[in-house]
Scaffold this motif. Structure first.
Motif, mmCIF file in Angstrom:
data_model
loop_
_atom_site.group_PDB
_atom_site.id
_atom_site.type_symbol
_atom_site.label_atom_id
_atom_site.label_comp_id
_atom_site.label_asym_id
_atom_site.label_seq_id
_atom_site.Cartn_x
_atom_site.Cartn_y
_atom_site.Cartn_z
ATOM 1 N N TRP A 16 12.524 37.019 59.230
ATOM 2 C CA TRP A 16 13.166 37.828 60.251
ATOM 3 C C TRP A 16 12.274 39.051 60.434
ATOM 4 N N GLY A 17 11.555 39.072 61.526
ATOM 5 C CA GLY A 17 10.551 40.107 61.696
ATOM 6 C C GLY A 17 9.502 40.005 60.607
ATOM 7 N N ALA A 18 9.278 41.094 59.874
ATOM 8 C CA ALA A 18 8.293 41.109 58.789
ATOM 9 C C ALA A 18 8.907 40.729 57.448
ATOM 10 N N HIS A 19 10.186 40.377 57.437
ATOM 11 C CA HIS A 19 10.893 40.175 56.181
ATOM 12 C C HIS A 19 11.122 38.692 55.881
ATOM 13 N N ALA A 20 11.000 38.337 54.624
ATOM 14 C CA ALA A 20 11.423 37.012 54.179
ATOM 15 C C ALA A 20 12.947 36.971 54.185
ATOM 16 N N LEU A 21 13.512 35.855 54.612
ATOM 17 C CA LEU A 21 14.973 35.726 54.732
ATOM 18 C C LEU A 21 15.442 34.444 54.073
ATOM 19 N N LEU A 22 16.430 34.584 53.209
ATOM 20 C CA LEU A 22 17.083 33.437 52.590
ATOM 21 C C LEU A 22 18.584 33.591 52.771
ATOM 22 N N VAL A 23 19.209 32.573 53.343
ATOM 23 C CA VAL A 23 20.667 32.558 53.503
ATOM 24 C C VAL A 23 21.201 31.413 52.660
ATOM 25 N N GLN A 24 22.163 31.708 51.823
ATOM 26 C CA GLN A 24 22.730 30.668 50.957
ATOM 27 C C GLN A 24 24.246 30.687 51.033
ATOM 28 N N SER A 25 24.834 29.570 50.643
ATOM 29 C CA SER A 25 26.277 29.426 50.728
ATOM 30 C C SER A 25 26.975 30.342 49.724
ATOM 31 N N ALA A 26 28.242 30.608 49.984
ATOM 32 C CA ALA A 26 29.050 31.416 49.071
ATOM 33 C C ALA A 26 29.691 30.513 48.026
ATOM 34 N N LEU A 27 29.552 30.873 46.766
ATOM 35 C CA LEU A 27 30.210 30.126 45.699
ATOM 36 C C LEU A 27 31.680 30.532 45.606
ATOM 37 N N PRO A 28 32.546 29.662 45.092
ATOM 38 C CA PRO A 28 33.995 29.947 45.073
ATOM 39 C C PRO A 28 34.396 30.891 43.942
ATOM 40 N N VAL A 29 33.903 32.132 43.996
ATOM 41 C CA VAL A 29 34.150 33.079 42.909
ATOM 42 C C VAL A 29 35.600 33.529 42.841
ATOM 43 N N GLY A 30 36.376 33.268 43.887
ATOM 44 C CA GLY A 30 37.770 33.685 43.883
ATOM 45 C C GLY A 30 38.702 32.736 43.160
ATOM 46 N N LEU A 31 38.214 31.592 42.698
ATOM 47 C CA LEU A 31 39.076 30.640 41.986
ATOM 48 C C LEU A 31 39.442 31.173 40.603
ATOM 49 N N PRO A 32 40.548 30.664 40.012
ATOM 50 C CA PRO A 32 40.978 31.149 38.694
ATOM 51 C C PRO A 32 39.881 31.016 37.642
ATOM 52 N N ARG A 33 39.781 32.030 36.787
ATOM 53 C CA ARG A 33 38.737 32.076 35.758
ATOM 54 C C ARG A 33 39.250 31.550 34.425
ATOM 55 N N ALA A 34 38.325 31.100 33.613
ATOM 56 C CA ALA A 34 38.651 30.686 32.251
ATOM 57 C C ALA A 34 38.979 31.904 31.402
#
Length: 413
Positions: A195-213
């Motif tokens: 994007w312009g002079a910048h390297a760009l990486l777009v990645q999916s969102a992980l399901p961090v809102g799910l119940p934790r151990a």
């Protein structure tokens, strides 16, 4: 041009630079007091930690809820209270500073939000966490829908170091997608380009809102995930001297030139070579800490930020990194003491990884040399990172250990 407000701390001083990167000319970012437009600056423009979309309560609440991986009960409670405040509208009243961006074309012929919408195939609201000073600090943009649900994350590489890290993470995600990682969930790379002079990486969102151990099962699951990652690209057992890791580390230390810390690190590496232990070599995430992983109640472990992923390293580096970073940044252990304790506790930390007996302390020494080489190469001390001064904590710990280690021959200081 946006200028830091009076009394700004280090992050407040960085805010104009960040705004110029994400909204470059002819866009015109400006700070204002009050209103519903733009981004709420939390907690203030002088001490910014988070930018959230001010025009949508749900999006602002979602941005707060998913902004960082809270590592303590107090931090999780604080984040939940803040998210509730934005959802009810109180956050808009409590946090009055706004970053407002006047329309204008951005780098590459368009604004970043428009470019990301085209990449994702849908509009996205932006939110940005503002981290502490460090050499590898770069814009990491959370992408949300109007309901505040994360739909992805975008990273911008804006200088030689951060561009290299963005490219490395893109390559790591592509490789990890081909490997067997039972129980470990990794984000999907949605877009990799510029994007312009910048390297760009777009990645999916992980399901961090799910119940934790629960804490106990979470620690067990995380350790099992580290073992899985360590073996995902195969394991090679061989004498250390002349191994791929030895050659790479030697080249990195040589590239540091005549820095006094580099000479001392080369002496440490020579001491390990004299012992020449047989080690298991595999892969590691490269920066496994409490902010880059989450163990879910269903047994999965979410792991993100793969920009330091590498193979041909001694098995167990991730467990060592997790321990020393937690000791220093969460438990408040003095760094030199944390490094010494890391070496002493290495047999227990490395037991699940299948390293041969009697070599755990040397694996810990090699990990610390690897970490020191990274900090020096990235010029972390010059960027203001406390741990970047490796001669004040890391080097004394490894030198003292090797001085009394049979076969290492002592290390000249």
């Amino acid at each position: 041009m946006l200028t830091p407000p009076p009394g700004a701390d280090a992050r407040g001083a960085y805010l104009p630079e960040l705004a110029g990167l994400v909204w470059p000319a002819p866009a015109r970012p400006a700070l204002r007091r009050g209103g519903r437009a733009g981004f709420a600056v939390v907690p203030s423009a002088a001490r910014p930690r988070l930018l959230v979309p001010a025009g949508s309560r749900r999006a602002a609440a979602g941005a707060v809820r998913h902004s960082t991986e809270a590592q303590s009960a107090k931090a999780r409670l604080r984040r939940a209270v803040l998210a509730t405040a934005f959802r009810t509208g109180l956050g808009r009243l409590a946090f009055r500073d706004r970053l407002v961006v006047e329309p204008g074309g951005g780098a590459g012929g368009g604004a970043l939000d428009a470019h990301l919408a085209a990449v994702l195939g849908r509009p996205a609201l932006l939110s940005i966490h503002i981290g502490p000073a460090r050499a590898n600090r770069k814009p990491v943009v959370q992408l949300l829908d109007t309901a505040g649900v994360p739909i992805g994350y975008a990273k911008l590489g804006v200088d030689p170091l951060t561009r290299a890290l963005v490219e490395a993470e893109a390559a790591a995600l592509a490789r990890l997608a081909t490997l067997d990682l039972p129980g470990v969930q990794v984000a999907e790379a949605l877009h990799h380009g510029v994007w312009g002079a910048h390297a760009l990486l777009v990645q999916s969102a992980l399901p961090v809102g799910l119940p934790r151990a629960a804490p106990g099962p979470a620690a067990e699951a995380e350790r099992a995930a580290m073992v899985t990652v360590s073996r995902c690209a195969g394991v090679d057992h061989r004498p250390y001297a002349g191994s791929a890791h030895d050659r790479r580390l030697e080249a990195e230390l040589a590239a540091l030139g005549d820095r006094p810390e580099a000479a001392r690190l080369r002496a440490v590496l020579a001491g390990v070579r004299r012992v020449d232990p047989v080690l298991g070599l595999g892969a590691w995430h490269g920066d496994w800490n409490g902010g880059n992983s989450a163990a879910l109640a269903d047994g999965r472990v979410l792991v993100w930020d793969w920009e330091r992923f590498a193979d041909d390293v001694p098995l167990g580096f991730d467990a060592l990194h997790r321990r020393v970073q937690t000791a220093i940044t969460r438990a408040g252990v003095e760094p030199r003491a944390a490094a010494a304790r890391l070496i002493a506790a290495a047999p227990d930390d490395l037991a699940p990884f299948g390293q041969p007996g009697g070599v755990a302390d040397l694996v810990a020494v090699l990990y610390l040399v690897e970490l020191a080489a990274r900090y020096l190469r990235d010029r972390q001390a010059e960027a203001g990172a406390r741990l970047g001064h490796v001669d004040a904590w890391l080097l004394p710990a490894v030198e003292e250990h090797l001085a009394g280690r049979p076969g290492a021959g002592g290390v000249a200081k």
